[in-house]
Structures are given as C-alpha cells and as structure tokens.
Motif scaffolding. Structure first.
Motif, mmCIF file in Angstrom:
data_model
loop_
_atom_site.group_PDB
_atom_site.id
_atom_site.type_symbol
_atom_site.label_atom_id
_atom_site.label_comp_id
_atom_site.label_asym_id
_atom_site.label_seq_id
_atom_site.Cartn_x
_atom_site.Cartn_y
_atom_site.Cartn_z
ATOM 1 N N ALA A 1 3.873 5.284 -8.975
ATOM 2 C CA ALA A 1 2.613 4.979 -8.288
ATOM 3 C C ALA A 1 1.607 4.325 -9.225
ATOM 4 O O ALA A 1 0.852 3.433 -8.821
ATOM 5 C CB ALA A 1 2.021 6.261 -7.696
ATOM 6 N N SER B 1 3.972 -6.034 -10.554
ATOM 7 C CA SER B 1 3.628 -5.461 -9.260
ATOM 8 C C SER B 1 2.670 -6.421 -8.577
ATOM 9 O O SER B 1 1.531 -6.560 -9.007
ATOM 10 C CB SER B 1 2.957 -4.097 -9.434
ATOM 11 O OG SER B 1 2.408 -3.661 -8.212
ATOM 12 N N SER C 1 -2.823 5.876 0.273
ATOM 13 C CA SER C 1 -3.912 6.523 -0.467
ATOM 14 C C SER C 1 -4.899 7.178 0.491
ATOM 15 O O SER C 1 -5.392 6.543 1.425
ATOM 16 C CB SER C 1 -4.641 5.473 -1.318
ATOM 17 O OG SER C 1 -5.914 5.905 -1.690
ATOM 18 N N SER D 1 0.836 -1.206 0.000
ATOM 19 C CA SER D 1 0.000 0.000 0.000
ATOM 20 C C SER D 1 0.867 1.250 0.000
ATOM 21 O O SER D 1 0.656 2.176 0.784
ATOM 22 C CB SER D 1 -0.935 -0.006 1.212
ATOM 23 O OG SER D 1 -1.675 -1.192 1.260
ATOM 24 N N ILE E 1 2.175 0.744 -9.356
ATOM 25 C CA ILE E 1 2.040 0.133 -8.024
ATOM 26 C C ILE E 1 3.314 -0.622 -7.632
ATOM 27 O O ILE E 1 3.267 -1.673 -7.006
ATOM 28 C CB ILE E 1 0.823 -0.828 -7.944
ATOM 29 C CG1 ILE E 1 -0.317 -0.351 -8.843
ATOM 30 C CG2 ILE E 1 0.306 -0.900 -6.504
ATOM 31 C CD1 ILE E 1 -1.481 -1.318 -8.934
ATOM 32 N N ASN E 2 4.472 -0.068 -8.013
ATOM 33 C CA ASN E 2 5.720 -0.757 -7.687
ATOM 34 C C ASN E 2 6.796 0.162 -7.108
ATOM 35 O O ASN E 2 7.956 -0.216 -7.006
ATOM 36 C CB ASN E 2 6.261 -1.480 -8.923
ATOM 37 C CG ASN E 2 6.503 -0.539 -10.102
ATOM 38 O OD1 ASN E 2 6.346 0.682 -9.998
ATOM 39 N ND2 ASN E 2 6.872 -1.101 -11.245
#
Length: 396
Positions: A291, A267, A117, A113, A294-295
């Motif tokens: 971002a 990812s 977020s 995460s 997602i990695n």
C-alpha cells in the motif's frame, strides 16, 4: 432528459479525469469546467496536456470565493468536484451552505485507488455519488461507506483516458512514467535513472524518455521532493551517466505511448493507459509491492518486474483475467451515468436527501488551514518561493 454539469478541478490530474468524464455524459447534457485557484493550480501547458484528446473547452481559473457567483449564474443540476480531498470538503461546504435548493454533488478519484482509503470517503462524505473505476474499488468503497454511515452511492465508470492515440509506425521509446509520491528516496530514484541509462547503452534502438507530470518549476497534485530531471543533471555532472542517454519531456501521455515500444513505472495510472495502448510494460517491484508504494493492485497482473528486467528491455503483457477485474471491465457494467440521471431527477423535485458531513480529519483547525490554502494561494506560493530561495542560499 437534459442537464447542466459544472466540473470544478484543482490540479492537472483531476482536470484530465473530469474532462474525460464530461466527454462521456449522456447526449444533450451540457457542461462547464472551472479550475479553482490553489497552491497546486496547473500551468497553462499542464491544462493543455490534461485536455488533450478531450472535447472539453479550456476552463476558467478562478478563486474559491467566485464559486458562489458561478453557481448562481450557471445553475447546474450537478457539481462534479474533481479535486483533492481537502479541497472537496471545503468546496462542499461553500455549496451546501448556500440558501435554496442545492445541486447534486459528485466526486471521485482519478486513478488507481487500491486499497480503498477511509480518509478519501471522509473528505467526500457530502457527495451524493462517489465515482471509482473497477469492481474491486466499488466493493471496497461501498463497504467503507456502510461502516462510516455515509449516505452517498458508489458508482463505477471506466477510467476516462484509456482510449489510446493511434500507434505510430515506428515505436522506439521506452516511456518511464514518474509518480510524485513514490519512491521517496533519492537513491531509489537515482537507481531508476541509472537503469534507464543502462538500457540506452545496451539497446541503442530504444530511446528512454522520462515522462514528467510537471517540470521542476510547476505544481502537481502531490508534492515531489526530488525531481527526476534535477537528479539526472547531478548524475551527469558526477560522470555516472552519459548526457543525452535519457531525455525528459512533459505533454500528453497518450502521445508518448503512441511512440512507445515499452513502458515502465513504479506506480502510476499511466500503466493502465499503456495496457489500453497495447504497449508492453513493467511495474517495478524493487522497492516493494504494498500500500505504501501504491502498487498492490498489480499483484497477479503479470506486469511486475525489476530494474534488471528494465535494463534488458524485458517488458510484460498483462493477464487477461486481471484486466477484467481491474479497470478493463465490460462497459455495460458502468452505472455512473444512471446514478447521475437519478440525482438530476431528485434535485429538480427537491428530493435530494440531507448529505452526510463527517468531521474534518484533524479537526476544525486543520479545516481552517485547508480553507486558507484555498483562499490565499498566492500568498502561500510566495512564502514557498521565499523558503526555497533561502534553502538554496543556505546550501550554496
């Protein structure tokens, strides 16, 4: 102290996460699990895979409206809402709008995460405890909570599925863990498959296996627009890949890793499972490290590599300092069960504070749409199937 915990999940990844957390509850605590019916309800095989290695009993699959009845019967001290954000928000309302004392509400995120977020907190703003899995995530989500004025606490737990299966004597698989959301493009996904096929030709001692989160006809947490298995069939039909060079399988990731000589992903939280299982790995950087992909969290991990590295079978070993800061911290740093015990004591004394309930992202109309998707998933599924059939007919 003993306590009763009710875990409610809505997808395979959240069910896997919830089962792992329930296995780590304090001695003497009891738990019950349910899957709330929605458009992403896991299939029977997905449920079995999610519970593989867990002591959690197979959950009941029920409609959202049955949750009130289950709460009245089970009388949990804690409700763990292991669901996607919109579902957490809707179910929080169902629980909090009941008359009488309320249970403590716990939610969280089932994997990587980073970056944190704000929307994830907004959907879970009613939670008394928000569970994440690293020092970095705790710091980032705590800062967001303070900015939003949310009362809930952020707790740290080791990701519950990082205990690997015993390794097999002969490791000959290269496991590619798919991610539904990234990469988005067809061409990018085809490039990955072609690199796996190239590895199979260059290294006949290694067998590339695409580990699917769901078959093409199954649902998963996030919608997958271009399914790898279907893309592979196209590549074979076009003569660009040899049939059988790459195989596809579902089932528990821990079982695949027990046979793995290497692991690759764009990812996926499964990269952490590979690290725990001491499987050399690659996190592909060809499509960006940011971002959107997602990695970002893998920057500085020594795990980033390219499709050329994959074709050469050049897998990596992660940096120890990075591991300590990201998901592989000392277990004594975990504080989530301490927070749970405190919440149970507060709930039983009637001392739980009024929860924060921030406005639903997108407004009341978006909230009504989310509730409808939860309450009438069968209709949603029928409409979706009809649309897909029409698209196939138009394309043919």
């Amino acid at each position: 102290m003993t306590a009763r915990v009710l875990a409610v999940a809505d997808s395979d990844s959240y069910l896997k996460w919830a089962a792992g957390l329930l296995d780590a509850l304090p001695p003497g605590w009891t738990a019950r699990t349910a899957v709330v019916r929605s458009p992403i309800t896991p299939s029977a095989s997905q449920i079995r895979a999610a519970l593989n290695g867990s002591m959690t009993a197979e959950p009941e699959v029920l409609p959202a409206r049955r949750l009130r009845r289950l709460l009245a019967w089970y009388e949990p001290d804690i409700v763990l809402l292991a669901c996607t954000g919109p579902v957490v928000e809707v179910l929080s309302g169902i629980i909090l709008d009941r008359a009488g004392p309320r249970p403590a509400l716990v939610s969280g995120l089932p994997g990587i995460s980073v970056p944190a977020s704000e929307k994830a907190w907004v959907f879970r703003s009613a939670a008394d405890l928000f569970i994440v899995h690293s020092h970095r995530e705790v710091a980032e989500f705590t800062e967001i909570a303070q900015t939003l004025g949310v009362r809930g606490t952020v707790g740290r737990a080791r990701l519950p599925f990082l205990d690997p299966a015993p390794p097999k004597p002969h490791r000959d698989r290269v496991v590619f863990a798919t991610q539904a959301k990234v990469p988005v493009g067809v061409d990018e996904r085809r490039r990955i498959l072609l690199s796996l096929a190239a590895l199979a030709e260059k290294r006949p001692d290694l067998r590339p296996v695409v580990k699917l989160r769901a078959r093409a006809d199954e649902q998963q947490t996030h919608r997958e627009l271009h399914h790898y298995e279907l893309l592979w069939r196209d590549l074979v039909a076009e003569g660009r890949a040899r049939d059988g060079a790459v195989t596809f399988d579902a089932g528990p990731m821990r079982e695949h890793l027990a046979h793995a000589a290497g692991f690759v992903t764009v990812s996926s939280t499964a990269a952490l499972e590979a690290i725990a299982a001491r499987v050399p790995l690659l996190v592909l950087s060809d499509f960006g490290v940011n971002a959107k992909m997602i990695n970002m969290v893998f920057e500085g991990s020594d795990c980033l590599g390219t499709l050329a590295d994959l074709e050469a079978g050049a897998f990596r070993t992660p940096d120890r300092a990075w591991c300590a800061a990201n998901y592989f911290h000392d277990p004594v740093d975990d504080d989530w069960t301490t927070h749970l015990s405190g919440l149970v004591a507060q709930a039983r004394s009637g001392g739980l504070p009024a929860p924060s309930r921030l406005p639903y992202p997108g407004g009341p109309r978006a909230r009504r749409r989310a509730r409808m998707r939860l309450e009438v998933p069968a209709a949603v599924e029928v409409i979706s199937a009809v649309r897909q059939a029409r698209q196939r007919t138009a394309g043919g």
